[in-house]
Design a protein around this motif. Structure first.
Motif, PDB file in Angstrom:
ATOM      1  N   ILE A  85     -15.272 -24.817  -2.548  1.00  0.00           N
ATOM      2  CA  ILE A  85     -14.407 -23.673  -2.271  1.00  0.00           C
ATOM      3  C   ILE A  85     -14.940 -22.431  -2.966  1.00  0.00           C
ATOM      4  N   ASP A  86     -15.329 -22.595  -4.210  1.00  0.00           N
ATOM      5  CA  ASP A  86     -15.869 -21.462  -4.963  1.00  0.00           C
ATOM      6  C   ASP A  86     -17.134 -20.908  -4.300  1.00  0.00           C
ATOM      7  N   SER A  87     -17.953 -21.791  -3.739  1.00  0.00           N
ATOM      8  CA  SER A  87     -19.200 -21.350  -3.110  1.00  0.00           C
ATOM      9  C   SER A  87     -18.970 -20.624  -1.794  1.00  0.00           C
ATOM     10  N   LEU A  88     -17.768 -20.762  -1.223  1.00  0.00           N
ATOM     11  CA  LEU A  88     -17.458 -20.117   0.053  1.00  0.00           C
ATOM     12  C   LEU A  88     -16.801 -18.754  -0.121  1.00  0.00           C
ATOM     13  N   ARG A  89     -16.667 -18.293  -1.352  1.00  0.00           N
ATOM     14  CA  ARG A  89     -15.968 -17.036  -1.582  1.00  0.00           C
ATOM     15  C   ARG A  89     -16.643 -15.866  -0.876  1.00  0.00           C
ATOM     16  N   PHE A  90     -17.960 -15.938  -0.671  1.00  0.00           N
ATOM     17  CA  PHE A  90     -18.661 -14.820  -0.029  1.00  0.00           C
ATOM     18  C   PHE A  90     -18.201 -14.617   1.417  1.00  0.00           C
ATOM     19  N   LEU A  91     -17.610 -15.649   2.035  1.00  0.00           N
ATOM     20  CA  LEU A  91     -17.105 -15.522   3.398  1.00  0.00           C
ATOM     21  C   LEU A  91     -15.735 -14.857   3.459  1.00  0.00           C
ATOM     22  N   PHE A  92     -15.055 -14.744   2.303  1.00  0.00           N
ATOM     23  CA  PHE A  92     -13.685 -14.257   2.274  1.00  0.00           C
ATOM     24  C   PHE A  92     -13.528 -12.939   1.525  1.00  0.00           C
ATOM     25  N   MET A 104      -8.583 -14.616  15.382  1.00  0.00           N
ATOM     26  CA  MET A 104      -8.917 -15.581  14.344  1.00  0.00           C
ATOM     27  C   MET A 104      -9.838 -16.694  14.842  1.00  0.00           C
ATOM     28  N   GLY A 105      -9.707 -17.079  16.120  1.00  0.00           N
ATOM     29  CA  GLY A 105     -10.598 -18.095  16.651  1.00  0.00           C
ATOM     30  C   GLY A 105     -12.047 -17.658  16.610  1.00  0.00           C
ATOM     31  N   SER A 106     -12.291 -16.413  16.984  1.00  0.00           N
ATOM     32  CA  SER A 106     -13.648 -15.866  16.950  1.00  0.00           C
ATOM     33  C   SER A 106     -14.155 -15.754  15.520  1.00  0.00           C
ATOM     34  N   TRP A 107     -13.278 -15.321  14.597  1.00  0.00           N
ATOM     35  CA  TRP A 107     -13.659 -15.213  13.186  1.00  0.00           C
ATOM     36  C   TRP A 107     -14.018 -16.584  12.606  1.00  0.00           C
ATOM     37  N   LEU A 108     -13.212 -17.598  12.948  1.00  0.00           N
ATOM     38  CA  LEU A 108     -13.487 -18.943  12.447  1.00  0.00           C
ATOM     39  C   LEU A 108     -14.819 -19.470  12.963  1.00  0.00           C
ATOM     40  N   TYR A 109     -15.145 -19.168  14.205  1.00  0.00           N
ATOM     41  CA  TYR A 109     -16.434 -19.606  14.739  1.00  0.00           C
ATOM     42  C   TYR A 109     -17.571 -19.044  13.896  1.00  0.00           C
ATOM     43  N   LYS A 110     -17.449 -17.802  13.506  1.00  0.00           N
ATOM     44  CA  LYS A 110     -18.507 -17.171  12.716  1.00  0.00           C
ATOM     45  C   LYS A 110     -18.637 -17.794  11.336  1.00  0.00           C
ATOM     46  N   VAL A 111     -17.494 -18.008  10.650  1.00  0.00           N
ATOM     47  CA  VAL A 111     -17.597 -18.550   9.288  1.00  0.00           C
ATOM     48  C   VAL A 111     -17.996 -20.020   9.309  1.00  0.00           C
ATOM     49  N   ASN A 112     -17.559 -20.772  10.321  1.00  0.00           N
ATOM     50  CA  ASN A 112     -17.938 -22.184  10.400  1.00  0.00           C
ATOM     51  C   ASN A 112     -19.388 -22.376  10.815  1.00  0.00           C
ATOM     52  N   ASN A 113     -19.972 -21.358  11.393  1.00  0.00           N
ATOM     53  CA  ASN A 113     -21.356 -21.452  11.837  1.00  0.00           C
ATOM     54  C   ASN A 113     -22.272 -20.511  11.054  1.00  0.00           C
ATOM     55  N   GLU A 114     -21.912 -20.245   9.810  1.00  0.00           N
ATOM     56  CA  GLU A 114     -22.780 -19.444   8.942  1.00  0.00           C
ATOM     57  C   GLU A 114     -24.171 -20.087   8.897  1.00  0.00           C
ATOM     58  N   GLY A 115     -25.196 -19.248   9.063  1.00  0.00           N
ATOM     59  CA  GLY A 115     -26.535 -19.730   9.341  1.00  0.00           C
ATOM     60  C   GLY A 115     -27.094 -20.777   8.389  1.00  0.00           C
ATOM     61  N   ALA A 358      -4.729 -30.470   6.219  1.00  0.00           N
ATOM     62  CA  ALA A 358      -5.635 -29.903   5.214  1.00  0.00           C
ATOM     63  C   ALA A 358      -7.095 -30.220   5.495  1.00  0.00           C
ATOM     64  N   ARG A 359      -7.395 -30.710   6.682  1.00  0.00           N
ATOM     65  CA  ARG A 359      -8.786 -30.990   7.048  1.00  0.00           C
ATOM     66  C   ARG A 359      -9.274 -29.999   8.103  1.00  0.00           C
ATOM     67  N   MET A 360     -10.498 -30.207   8.547  1.00  0.00           N
ATOM     68  CA  MET A 360     -11.131 -29.404   9.583  1.00  0.00           C
ATOM     69  C   MET A 360     -11.130 -27.930   9.161  1.00  0.00           C
ATOM     70  N   SER A 361     -10.588 -27.074   9.976  1.00  0.00           N
ATOM     71  CA  SER A 361     -10.452 -25.660   9.599  1.00  0.00           C
ATOM     72  C   SER A 361      -8.988 -25.302   9.454  1.00  0.00           C
ATOM     73  N   GLY A 362      -8.237 -26.217   8.878  1.00  0.00           N
ATOM     74  CA  GLY A 362      -6.833 -25.939   8.632  1.00  0.00           C
ATOM     75  C   GLY A 362      -6.038 -25.771   9.902  1.00  0.00           C
ATOM     76  N   LEU A 363      -5.018 -24.938   9.837  1.00  0.00           N
ATOM     77  CA  LEU A 363      -4.035 -24.805  10.904  1.00  0.00           C
ATOM     78  C   LEU A 363      -4.670 -24.519  12.262  1.00  0.00           C
ATOM     79  N   ASN A 364      -5.670 -23.664  12.313  1.00  0.00           N
ATOM     80  CA  ASN A 364      -6.220 -23.244  13.605  1.00  0.00           C
ATOM     81  C   ASN A 364      -6.807 -24.407  14.386  1.00  0.00           C
ATOM     82  N   GLU A 365      -7.636 -25.202  13.724  1.00  0.00           N
ATOM     83  CA  GLU A 365      -8.253 -26.313  14.441  1.00  0.00           C
ATOM     84  C   GLU A 365      -7.240 -27.418  14.719  1.00  0.00           C
ATOM     85  N   VAL A 366      -6.251 -27.562  13.856  1.00  0.00           N
ATOM     86  CA  VAL A 366      -5.179 -28.517  14.111  1.00  0.00           C
ATOM     87  C   VAL A 366      -4.459 -28.156  15.414  1.00  0.00           C
ATOM     88  N   LEU A 367      -4.262 -26.862  15.669  1.00  0.00           N
ATOM     89  CA  LEU A 367      -3.619 -26.436  16.916  1.00  0.00           C
ATOM     90  C   LEU A 367      -4.428 -26.891  18.129  1.00  0.00           C
TER      91      LEU A 367
END
Length: 413
Positions: A85-92, A104-115, A358-367
């Protein structure tokens, strides 16, 4: 994805998003653990002495708003997840909430696919647990800004807004954006009436806290009779309690023990209430089929995680073998992403979908999982046995019962 293109309201998207014009300036994470192993609470065949724990996340904005999220572990894993979690702070840090929530769906795609991070696997393992906690913190932050519980935010959204929360990449062979919109529109006229009913009577629930592996028969009876049956479930759920027995490994002694434990549970709850059993991934395919053939006389409604959480084919084979016994297969609490859920759902490998908030990408992917399950007619009974999970999953399930599924039978949290 376009920003809510089809929405017709008195406010433009920009107007609606102005309240979120704020920057994330701080991210903190706390390692919180509870010594549940002392009483063997939560013990099962593969986790004999867990310490229920959580990585607790706080997001702070430039205006001083705060959002709180968490992800669940069984103890030592907390240290690893907290570092992630600490290492992901640069995304937030430095991100504008308005830009995040506008699409938010588009934003999540970008952060989940960080190069560079993507090589570790988007929405998988420790990365998935970490992103789940962070995304849920964003939703808590949104709820505090809007002064609404998260379930209410979701229920009040237009179908197009819900769709724009989701990344449909890799799942459109199961459900398309258009199909998801149709499902949400289908029950929209009844939402107000169903919301009123839910607020009046609540939603059904089941408990996993009566048959932990380390509990004696006497403790099981005491917990069922005094804590759950008499005080909670029989009074709130109108004699509709759901109970879970935790199963052991494959040997003659264990067969005798588990037959007795199931007999104790069935005796406690009577013949008409639901009973479920949970193998916690202990068995192989044929072991699971053999075991459940013996336990079928206790009339369990499902066997939970009968084998490896990653083995989709085995779950399909077990489901097929148990169908004549009227026993379903429940799984999903350890499922790592929406793509695996797609395969479980489409293959017939699950009859009860146990998504974890609390898994995957939280609420969005659960939906996304809720929408796929709804299309395929598979009830969602989320996993909630863990620190904070019950508090989060009630928001998801309330949204589900109001906006997607008016049926309550077999749907609980």
């Amino acid at each position: 994805m376009d920003k809510f293109d089809d929405i017709i309201t008195d406010l433009t998207v920009e107007d609606k998003m102005d309240k979120f014009d704020d920057i994330i300036t701080e991210l903190t994470v706390e390692d919180i653990r509870f010594p549940t192993s002392l009483e063997l609470d939560g013990s099962d065949a593969l986790h004999p002495s867990p310490d229920y724990s959580a990585c607790y996340i706080i997001l702070t904005t430039a205006r001083g708003e705060k959002g709180y999220g968490l992800t669940f572990t069984l103890g030592r894993g907390n240290e690893i997840v907290a570092h992630c979690i600490d290492s992901l702070r640069f995304l937030f840090l430095g991100q504008n909430l308005k830009e995040i929530f506008s699409n938010m769906g588009s934003w999540l795609y970008k952060v989940n696919n960080e190069g560079q991070l993507r090589w570790l696997g988007p929405e998988k393992g420790v990365i998935g647990l970490s992103m789940g906690g962070l995304v849920n913190a964003l939703w808590d932050l949104r709820g505090r800004i809007e002064k609404k519980p998260v379930w209410k935010i979701l229920v009040d959204m237009e179908p197009e807004e819900i769709i724009n929360l989701i990344d449909f990449t890799y799942i459109e062979d199961c459900i398309t954006r258009e199909e998801a919109k149709s499902l949400l529109l289908k029950f929209k006229p009844e939402r107000e009436e169903r919301e009123k009913k839910i607020l009046e009577v609540g939603v059904h629930a089941y408990t996993t806290a009566v048959g932990w592996l380390g509990y004696s028969d006497q403790k099981i009876r005491l917990v069922v009779y005094f804590e759950y049956v008499f005080e909670t479930f029989f009074t709130i759920l109108y004699n509709s309690s759901w109970l879970v027995g935790i199963l052991r490994s494959e040997d003659k002694v264990s067969r005798l023990i588990e037959n007795r434990r199931c007999e104790v549970l069935r005796d406690c709850i009577g013949p008409n209430n639901y009973m479920m059993v949970d193998a916690n991934q202990k068995w192989g395919t044929q072991e699971a089929i053999s075991w459940m053939g013996q336990l079928a006389r206790f009339n369990p409604i499902w066997i939970e995680e009968p084998t490896s959480a990653d083995d989709i084919q085995a779950h399909a084979d077990i489901s097929k073998a148990l169908k004549p016994m009227n026993i379903g297969v429940a799984t999903g609490e350890a499922c790592q992403n929406r793509v695996m859920f797609k395969q479980f759902l489409m293959s017939g490998g699950m009859q009860f979908c146990q998504v974890d908030s609390a898994r995957m990408s939280g609420l969005n992917e659960v939906l996304a999982v809720y929408l796929m399950a709804t299309k395929l007619g598979i009830p969602v009974c989320p996993h909630a046995g863990g620190v904070g999970l019950c508090e989060m999953v009630q928001h998801l399930q309330t949204f589900y019962l109001i906006s997607l599924s008016p049926e309550t039978e077999g749907r609980s949290f």
